[in-house]
Design a protein around this motif. Structure first.
Motif, mmCIF file in Angstrom:
data_model
loop_
_atom_site.group_PDB
_atom_site.id
_atom_site.type_symbol
_atom_site.label_atom_id
_atom_site.label_comp_id
_atom_site.label_asym_id
_atom_site.label_seq_id
_atom_site.Cartn_x
_atom_site.Cartn_y
_atom_site.Cartn_z
ATOM 1 N N GLU A 110 0.720 -1.339 -0.062
ATOM 2 C CA GLU A 110 0.111 -0.021 0.028
ATOM 3 C C GLU A 110 0.628 1.168 0.112
ATOM 4 O O GLU A 110 0.332 2.229 -0.404
ATOM 5 C CB GLU A 110 -0.872 0.040 1.125
ATOM 6 N N ASP A 156 -1.551 3.902 11.443
ATOM 7 C CA ASP A 156 -2.759 3.822 10.596
ATOM 8 C C ASP A 156 -3.204 5.298 10.613
ATOM 9 O O ASP A 156 -3.893 5.925 9.700
ATOM 10 C CB ASP A 156 -3.662 2.904 10.885
ATOM 11 N N LYS A 157 -3.449 5.864 12.070
ATOM 12 C CA LYS A 157 -3.989 7.103 12.212
ATOM 13 C C LYS A 157 -3.285 8.218 11.360
ATOM 14 O O LYS A 157 -4.100 9.076 10.763
ATOM 15 C CB LYS A 157 -3.864 7.464 13.530
ATOM 16 N N ASN A 182 -3.819 7.606 7.543
ATOM 17 C CA ASN A 182 -5.171 8.041 6.935
ATOM 18 C C ASN A 182 -5.791 9.143 7.218
ATOM 19 O O ASN A 182 -6.693 9.594 7.179
ATOM 20 C CB ASN A 182 -6.039 6.935 7.584
ATOM 21 N N THR A 183 -4.705 10.451 7.701
ATOM 22 C CA THR A 183 -5.131 11.902 7.982
ATOM 23 C C THR A 183 -5.567 12.180 6.459
ATOM 24 O O THR A 183 -4.496 12.238 5.679
ATOM 25 C CB THR A 183 -3.990 12.485 8.846
ATOM 26 N N LYS A 184 -6.547 13.172 6.426
ATOM 27 C CA LYS A 184 -6.700 13.919 5.310
ATOM 28 C C LYS A 184 -6.504 15.430 5.919
ATOM 29 O O LYS A 184 -6.984 16.090 6.816
ATOM 30 C CB LYS A 184 -8.025 13.916 4.898
#
Length: 202
Positions: free
Chosen positions: A94, A189-190, A193-195
Motif C-alpha cells: 500500500e 494507521d492514524k 489515514n489523515t486528510k
C-alpha cells in the motif's frame, strides 16, 4: 502513499558524532555538548569555526566519514526494527518508503557507508542539497529537520521527531522517536489515514 524518512536525528545520531569528532580534531578536549544543549539548527552557535565555509569544509569534506559514516543509530537495534518494518510495508503493497537526506560532497558516500554497515534494506534513497527539497513527491515526511517542517507543502503530512532545536516548529504529528511510528500500528494507521484540509477546501 509515499513515506519519506529523514536520516539525521531520526535514524542516525549525527549530533553526538559531530560533538565527538569536533572534540577530537578541533578542541582536543571533551566539549561535553549534549543533545539537549543544541537548541538551534544553526550549528555555528554550538561549534566554533572561523566561518560558515570552514564549518561546511569540516562537515562535508575533512571529517565526513567520521561524522556521517561512523555515527551510531538513534537507539539500539533501531535498524533491525526498521528493516522488519520495511518488510511489512512491502508485503502490504500500500505504501512506498523512501529514505531522504540532505548531503554534500563526501557526506554522500559516508551516508551510504552508514546505511550499509547497519544492513539497511531500504531500496529507495534520495539525496538533496536544500532542506525544502526533502519533500519531493512525498505524501508524508518523518523528520527532525525544522527547515523541512517549515516548508511543508499543502496537502502533505509532516511527522516531527521532537528535538530541542525544533521545539518552535509544529508538525501534524509529533513523536519522541521513529520507533513510535514503526512499532505502533494503530498510530501509524492514524497518521497515514489523515486528510489534510486547506482553508480553500473549507
Amino acid at each position: 502513499m509515499k513515506i519519506g524518512i529523514s536520516i539525521n536525528e531520526v535514524l542516525r545520531d549525527t549530533l553526538s558524532q559531530m560533538d565527538y569528532t569536533y572534540s577530537k580534531y578541533i578542541t582536543g578536549k571533551d566539549t561535553t555538548i549534549t543533545r539537549d544543549e543544541i537548541t538551534s539548527f544553526n550549528l555555528e552557535k554550538h561549534f566554533v569555526f572561523d566561518s560558515k565555509k570552514d564549518l561546511n569544509r569540516f562537515l562535508y569534506d575533512e571529517a565526513s566519514l567520521e561524522i556521517f559514516g561512523h555515527a551510531d543509530q538513534m537507539v539500539e537495534n533501531l535498524m533491525t526494527k526498521f528493516n522488519m518494518f520495511l518488510v511489512d510495508i512491502e508485503e502490504e503493497e500500500e505504501h512506498t518508503i523512501e529514505i531522504v537526506s540532505r548531503e554534500f560532497l563526501r557526506s554522500i558516500p559516508s551516508t551510504l557507508f552508514f546505511l550499509s554497515k547497519l544492513g539497511c534494506r531500504a531500496s529507495n534513497i534520495r539525496f538533496v542539497k536544500q532542506h525544502d527539497e526533502e519533500w519531493g513527491d512525498l505524501d508524508v515526511l518523518i523528520t527532525a529537520n525544522p527547515e523541512a517542517l517549515k516548508n511543508k507543502p499543502k496537502d502533505k503530512i509532516s511527522v516531527k521527531i521532537k528535538a530541542p532545536y525544533n521545539s518552535d516548529v509544529v508538525g501534524d504529528f509529533e513523536l519522541d522517536s521513529i520507533l513510535d511510528f514503526i512499532m505502533d500500528g494503530a498510530l501509524r494507521d492514524k497518521i497515514l489515514n489523515t486528510k489534510i484540509t486547506t482553508q480553500e477546501q473549507l
